[in-house]
Design a protein around this motif. Structure first.
Motif, PDB file in Angstrom:
ATOM      1  N   GLU A  88       0.825  -1.202   0.000  1.00 57.89           N
ATOM      2  CA  GLU A  88       0.000   0.000   0.000  1.00 57.89           C
ATOM      3  C   GLU A  88       0.864   1.259   0.000  1.00 57.89           C
ATOM      4  N   PRO A  89       0.428   2.300  -0.681  1.00 62.06           N
ATOM      5  CA  PRO A  89       1.190   3.547  -0.680  1.00 62.06           C
ATOM      6  C   PRO A  89       1.169   4.199   0.695  1.00 62.06           C
ATOM      7  N   ALA A  90       2.227   4.919   1.010  1.00 64.89           N
ATOM      8  CA  ALA A  90       2.297   5.628   2.285  1.00 64.89           C
ATOM      9  C   ALA A  90       1.311   6.799   2.263  1.00 64.89           C
ATOM     10  N   PRO A  91       0.792   7.191   3.444  1.00 63.91           N
ATOM     11  CA  PRO A  91      -0.174   8.287   3.452  1.00 63.91           C
ATOM     12  C   PRO A  91       0.440   9.647   3.133  1.00 63.91           C
ATOM     13  N   PHE A  92       1.724   9.817   3.438  1.00 65.64           N
ATOM     14  CA  PHE A  92       2.357  11.125   3.229  1.00 65.64           C
ATOM     15  C   PHE A  92       3.592  10.992   2.356  1.00 65.64           C
ATOM     16  N   ASP A  93       3.717  11.898   1.406  1.00 66.30           N
ATOM     17  CA  ASP A  93       4.904  11.938   0.568  1.00 66.30           C
ATOM     18  C   ASP A  93       5.767  13.136   0.940  1.00 66.30           C
ATOM     19  N   LEU A  94       7.038  13.042   0.624  1.00 66.87           N
ATOM     20  CA  LEU A  94       7.914  14.205   0.751  1.00 66.87           C
ATOM     21  C   LEU A  94       7.665  15.139  -0.435  1.00 66.87           C
ATOM     22  N   HIS A  95       8.520  16.143  -0.565  1.00 63.07           N
ATOM     23  CA  HIS A  95       8.339  17.133  -1.625  1.00 63.07           C
ATOM     24  C   HIS A  95       8.313  16.494  -3.010  1.00 63.07           C
ATOM     25  N   PRO A  96       7.455  17.002  -3.893  1.00 66.77           N
ATOM     26  CA  PRO A  96       7.463  16.519  -5.282  1.00 66.77           C
ATOM     27  C   PRO A  96       8.747  16.905  -6.018  1.00 66.77           C
ATOM     28  N   HIS A  97       9.356  18.014  -5.598  1.00 68.42           N
ATOM     29  CA  HIS A  97      10.644  18.416  -6.171  1.00 68.42           C
ATOM     30  C   HIS A  97      11.595  18.703  -5.029  1.00 68.42           C
ATOM     31  N   GLU A  98      12.875  18.635  -5.305  1.00 75.37           N
ATOM     32  CA  GLU A  98      13.860  18.959  -4.280  1.00 75.37           C
ATOM     33  C   GLU A  98      13.676  20.407  -3.814  1.00 75.37           C
ATOM     34  N   PRO A  99      13.561  20.615  -2.509  1.00 72.00           N
ATOM     35  CA  PRO A  99      13.435  21.998  -2.035  1.00 72.00           C
ATOM     36  C   PRO A  99      14.770  22.729  -2.159  1.00 72.00           C
ATOM     37  N   LYS A 100      14.730  24.032  -1.929  1.00 72.66           N
ATOM     38  CA  LYS A 100      15.919  24.867  -2.120  1.00 72.66           C
ATOM     39  C   LYS A 100      17.021  24.455  -1.144  1.00 72.66           C
TER      40      LYS A 100
END
Lengths: 148, 148
Positions: A88-100
Motif C-alpha cells: 500500500e502507498p504511504a499516506p504522506f509523501d515528501l516534496h514533489p521536487h527537491e526543495p531549495k
DNA sequence: GAAAGAGTAACCATAATAGTTACACCCTCT
DNA sequence: AGAGGGTGTAACTATTATGGTTACTCTTTC
C-alpha cells in the motif's frame, strides 16, 4: 474513484474464504468472491495476486474446479500481513521536487520528515497487526449477523 | 504526481515561517515561502488557506507588505493540528460499491472495518501529535545544518 | 473438443494532485 | 489618482492511481 479500497477488498475476500472454509467449502473461484463484493473477477485476481505471491493464499488445482484458498490459518493472518503484501502507498509523501538547498529548512527537513513519516507507518502497521482475518470475521458475524 | 505532499508542504512552510520569526522577520509572502519549497505562490496559498481558516496562521496586513505569520507559538503547533486542518484523506477506504447484502460477510463487514480504520486514524493522529513545528525545525537545524 | 478456471494485457472513465495562468480585489505609497 | 505589491480564486493542463471492463492465452477437467 479516488481512495484506496484494496485493503478492504482483500480483507473481505479473505474473510469470505475463511467462512467458506468453516462451512466445508475448501475453495472459492474469483467469480464467487467477486459476487460477495459486487465486483469483478479480474479485480479480485488482481488484488489477490500479491497475496498469493507472498504466500498468504494459494490456488488449489487448475482448470475447472480450481479456486482460491487460505494458505495459513485465518487466526495467523493479520491485517498488517495483508497491508504489507499489498504494498500500500504511504499516506504522506515528501516534496514533489527537491526543495531549495540553500535554505536551512529546505536543506535539512527531508530526513526529519522521513523519520516522522516512518514512525507513522510503524503505528499503522502496529494497529493493523492487532487484528487477524479470524477476528474480523468473528466480529462481523457476532455484531452484525444477517437478519432473520 | 500520485502521492500527497501537502502535509510536507505545510510543515515546511510553517518551519520556514518560524525560522524567519526567530530571525526577526515577522512575516513572509507566499512568493518567499514558495521559493524555499521550489514551488509556486498559488500552491502555497492553496495549501495554507485551510490552516488560516482554522486559526493556525494569519495574514498580517494587506496590499504591499502583507504576509503570512504563525498565529500560535510554534511549540504549540503539532503536526496533528496541521494534518487535521488540511483534512487529509484517510489511507483506507471502504468498498467503492455496496457489497452483497445477502452474504454474511458483505452484510456485516463494513462497520467492523470502519472501526478498525478509525483506530488506525487515531494512531496516525497520535503519532503526529507527538511533534510540533518547533520540534521539526529544531531537529532540522541541529541534525542537518547547512554546510559551512 | 467444450467448458471452466486463472493470468494478463489493454483500454476507458473518473478523480486527485501539482503546476500554471489569469484576473479580481484590497491596500500602501508616491 | 494611479502604480504596484500583496492575497483570493477560478480555470485549465498534464500526470497518475484506481476501479471497471473486455478480450485474449493457457491449463485442466469432463
Amino acid at each position: 474513484m479516488s481512495g484506496n479500497s484494496r485493503l478492504t477488498t482483500a480483507v473481505h475476500a479473505l474473510c469470505w474464504l475463511e467462512l467458506a472454509h468453516r462451512r466445508g467449502r475448501p475453495t472459492l473461484t474469483s467469480a464467487q468472491i467477486a459476487d460477495s463484493l459486487a465486483s469483478h473477477p479480474v479485480l479480485i485476481r488482481r488484488t489477490l495476486a500479491p497475496l498469493r505471491d507472498r504466500g498468504l493464499l494459494d490456488i488449489a488445482g487448475r482448470g475447472p474446479g480450481a479456486g482460491w484458498r487460505l494458505a495459513r490459518p485465518a487466526a495467523e493472518l493479520s491485517l498488517a500481513d495483508v497491508h504489507s503484501a499489498l504494498a500500500e502507498p504511504a499516506p504522506f509523501d515528501l516534496h514533489p521536487h527537491e526543495p531549495k538547498q540553500t535554505c536551512p529548512v529546505g536543506y535539512g527537513i527531508r530526513p526529519v520528515l522521513a523519520h516522522i513519516y516512518a514512525e507513522v507507518e510503524a503505528e499503522i502497521t502496529a494497529a493493523l497487526a492487532r487484528r487477524t482475518i479470524a477476528d474480523v470475521l468473528d466480529t462481523t458475524l457476532a455484531e452484525h449477523p444477517l437478519p432473520q
